[in-house]
Design a protein around this motif. Sequence first.
Motif, PDB file in Angstrom:
ATOM      1  N   GLY A 430      -4.557  12.619   6.437  1.00  0.00           N
ATOM      2  CA  GLY A 430      -4.844  11.894   7.615  1.00  0.00           C
ATOM      3  C   GLY A 430      -4.831  10.481   7.854  1.00  0.00           C
ATOM      4  O   GLY A 430      -5.159  10.227   8.770  1.00  0.00           O
ATOM      5  N   LEU A 431      -4.372   9.697   6.556  1.00  0.00           N
ATOM      6  CA  LEU A 431      -4.197   8.365   6.686  1.00  0.00           C
ATOM      7  C   LEU A 431      -3.373   7.898   7.638  1.00  0.00           C
ATOM      8  O   LEU A 431      -2.136   8.638   7.663  1.00  0.00           O
ATOM      9  N   THR A 432      -3.415   6.852   8.445  1.00  0.00           N
ATOM     10  CA  THR A 432      -2.463   6.554   9.333  1.00  0.00           C
ATOM     11  C   THR A 432      -1.651   5.188   8.946  1.00  0.00           C
ATOM     12  O   THR A 432      -1.924   4.561   7.836  1.00  0.00           O
ATOM     13  N   ARG A 433      -0.764   4.827   9.584  1.00  0.00           N
ATOM     14  CA  ARG A 433      -0.175   3.837   9.464  1.00  0.00           C
ATOM     15  C   ARG A 433      -1.118   2.353   9.495  1.00  0.00           C
ATOM     16  O   ARG A 433      -0.386   1.383   8.705  1.00  0.00           O
ATOM     17  N   SER A 434      -1.809   2.411  10.132  1.00  0.00           N
ATOM     18  CA  SER A 434      -2.946   1.213  10.252  1.00  0.00           C
ATOM     19  C   SER A 434      -3.533   1.056   8.836  1.00  0.00           C
ATOM     20  O   SER A 434      -4.091   0.041   8.577  1.00  0.00           O
ATOM     21  N   MET A 435      -3.680   2.234   7.869  1.00  0.00           N
ATOM     22  CA  MET A 435      -4.176   1.794   6.596  1.00  0.00           C
ATOM     23  C   MET A 435      -3.433   1.048   5.776  1.00  0.00           C
ATOM     24  O   MET A 435      -4.124   0.507   4.672  1.00  0.00           O
ATOM     25  N   TRP A 436      -2.057   0.746   6.192  1.00  0.00           N
ATOM     26  CA  TRP A 436      -1.215  -0.298   5.201  1.00  0.00           C
ATOM     27  C   TRP A 436      -1.135  -1.821   5.956  1.00  0.00           C
ATOM     28  O   TRP A 436      -0.340  -2.598   5.403  1.00  0.00           O
ATOM     29  N   ALA A 437      -2.141  -1.845   6.927  1.00  0.00           N
ATOM     30  CA  ALA A 437      -2.218  -3.218   7.398  1.00  0.00           C
ATOM     31  C   ALA A 437      -2.542  -4.201   6.427  1.00  0.00           C
ATOM     32  O   ALA A 437      -2.025  -5.249   6.288  1.00  0.00           O
ATOM     33  N   ALA A 438      -3.699  -3.959   5.864  1.00  0.00           N
ATOM     34  CA  ALA A 438      -4.353  -4.842   5.045  1.00  0.00           C
ATOM     35  C   ALA A 438      -3.428  -5.119   3.678  1.00  0.00           C
ATOM     36  O   ALA A 438      -3.214  -6.145   3.343  1.00  0.00           O
ATOM     37  N   PRO A 439      -2.751  -4.213   3.202  1.00  0.00           N
ATOM     38  CA  PRO A 439      -1.884  -4.355   1.926  1.00  0.00           C
ATOM     39  C   PRO A 439      -0.692  -5.133   2.422  1.00  0.00           C
ATOM     40  O   PRO A 439      -0.050  -5.978   1.725  1.00  0.00           O
ATOM     41  N   ALA A 440      -0.054  -5.058   3.722  1.00  0.00           N
ATOM     42  CA  ALA A 440       0.888  -5.652   4.086  1.00  0.00           C
ATOM     43  C   ALA A 440       0.584  -7.238   4.388  1.00  0.00           C
ATOM     44  O   ALA A 440       1.229  -8.062   3.864  1.00  0.00           O
ATOM     45  N   LEU A 441      -0.623  -7.627   4.851  1.00  0.00           N
ATOM     46  CA  LEU A 441      -1.314  -8.733   4.938  1.00  0.00           C
ATOM     47  C   LEU A 441      -1.187  -9.557   3.357  1.00  0.00           C
ATOM     48  O   LEU A 441      -0.781 -10.643   3.311  1.00  0.00           O
ATOM     49  N   ALA A 442      -1.785  -8.738   2.361  1.00  0.00           N
ATOM     50  CA  ALA A 442      -1.850  -9.370   1.179  1.00  0.00           C
ATOM     51  C   ALA A 442      -0.504  -9.337   0.568  1.00  0.00           C
ATOM     52  O   ALA A 442      -0.344 -10.629   0.089  1.00  0.00           O
TER      53      ALA A 442
END
Length: 567
Positions: A430-442
Amino acid sequence: MTQGASEHLRQVARGGLVGLLGSAFAAVCGLALTVLVTRGLPAGEAGLFFAVVALFVMVATVSGLGVDTGLARFLLRLEAQGRGQDVRRAVVVAAVPAGLVACAVTVLVMLLAGPIASGAGLGDEGATVVRLAAPALPCCVLADVMLAATRAFGQMGQTAVVDRVLRAGAQVAVAAVVLSAGAGPAALALGWSAVYAGSLVLAAAALRRCLRARPKGAATVPERSLAREFWSFTWPRGVAGLAQVAVQRADIVLVTALLSPLHGALYTAATRFVAVGQMANQAIHHVLQSRFTLLLLRRDDDSLGRTFSVTTAWAVLLVWPVYLVVGAAAPVYLAIFGEEYVTRGAVVTVAVMASTMLLAVASGPVDTLLLMAGRSGLSMVNGLVALAVDVAACLVLVPRVGIAGAALAWALALAVRCSLGVWQVRRAVGLTRSMWAAPALAGGAALACFGVPGLLLALRGDPSPGPVLLVAVAGSGAYAVLLVALRRPLGLGEAAAAVRRRAGREAATTPTATAGDPAQPHPGTPPLPTGGGTHPDDRIPGAAPTRVSGGGAARPKESDEPCLLET
């Protein structure tokens, strides 16, 4: 960010820092060993040694039967249920079969050393090297099992000291002595593998200290039921572990068999840097096993998602700069092993490997999360799919393209594995696309500071060490400034607080699934399930409820959907 998520991130940072320091040392030792071998032996003999090491690692993984993941999932759960005696019995249930299988495999390998070496293109000398390395296999497997048991409680120090520092350092020292004496790959393999005997002694002592400090509790089910409970989850992970390490190592053996030991040495040198980033990534993932177990037990979805997102970003911040710089400066990197290793095929291999590892790290610890949620069958299937892709592509591409073909096959397999993993973790957990916001920023920060300058450097053609060093130093300075500005969305405040460990308030603690754990659920969160002989329902969206049949163990029903593996 919630208080619970912040506390879990601090716990990950504490354990991850210990593991990271150990992994950094081990990575340096691994690189040093490769340099010593490539410069101390002719390329053909170096390739023979590397192929035998790859075979040793694959066979050790098979013999380990996946018990490291099984222990990570079970020990804290058993302790949470007040089954302290079952914790000790579970370690025995895991170690005895693994040790017996390792002994049986050792005998089999020694008897079949000739055909194994012939099939791998290593010749008669290769058979001798295989026989000399094989007796250390049980020591390697049992040491790994014992250290995995300590990691299951979040104690990373034992693994860092025993395996990452002492074992890795001793193997480099032995290699230096053997090569300085003018010995060949047989003596080198014997000395390299003998170090595992010392690791076993130290790992046994570490496990004894760890278990003596745990609550005693009671045994609540017969040992046979405990074994069925443990192995019904663990055996698929053993198959998945084989597939995973085969994807990482089989290409070395295939290159040696399809081309020559010389090409095997070239390929090993060109891909050695991949392990540097993998070890840093692994240091975080080892700590996450116990953290994910606690969060799933407490059904704290918010903290689970935040922990997944931020720790993936931390892995990107640590690892991407290494891959970006090495990928851009492949000729400089390859020259470390000797000028004969700077070939067009090796340069292409470095570039392909570096690009693919960016994707692998950014996909996050999806396999760790699903395994701790009880989805070991999914991991097995996905690993076998990736292995099939890798072997088939190698057989097609290596004879036509050379070692670059092995890199392309490996990249294709890893891309399949990561894509399935990201898709599956979104559907099953149930993890959403928003979970990859921090990795994308990094990742954007790493690309800005190292990727763009590295690309400009590569476009100049054949960079020299001076410009490469300048890019690395200048990029590091800009990186530090940028990370200060992005510290809040990347969770770096929690990491800094854990590293500082202010006196009396930030002391490191061992994770435990009892009321004494500092990371308690928020008000309104259901308490930890305790008692009984079954696993608590992890309450994963889409997972079937726990089943109990015949008085045996209970576990979440496996999904029929495709599975995933992590790097």
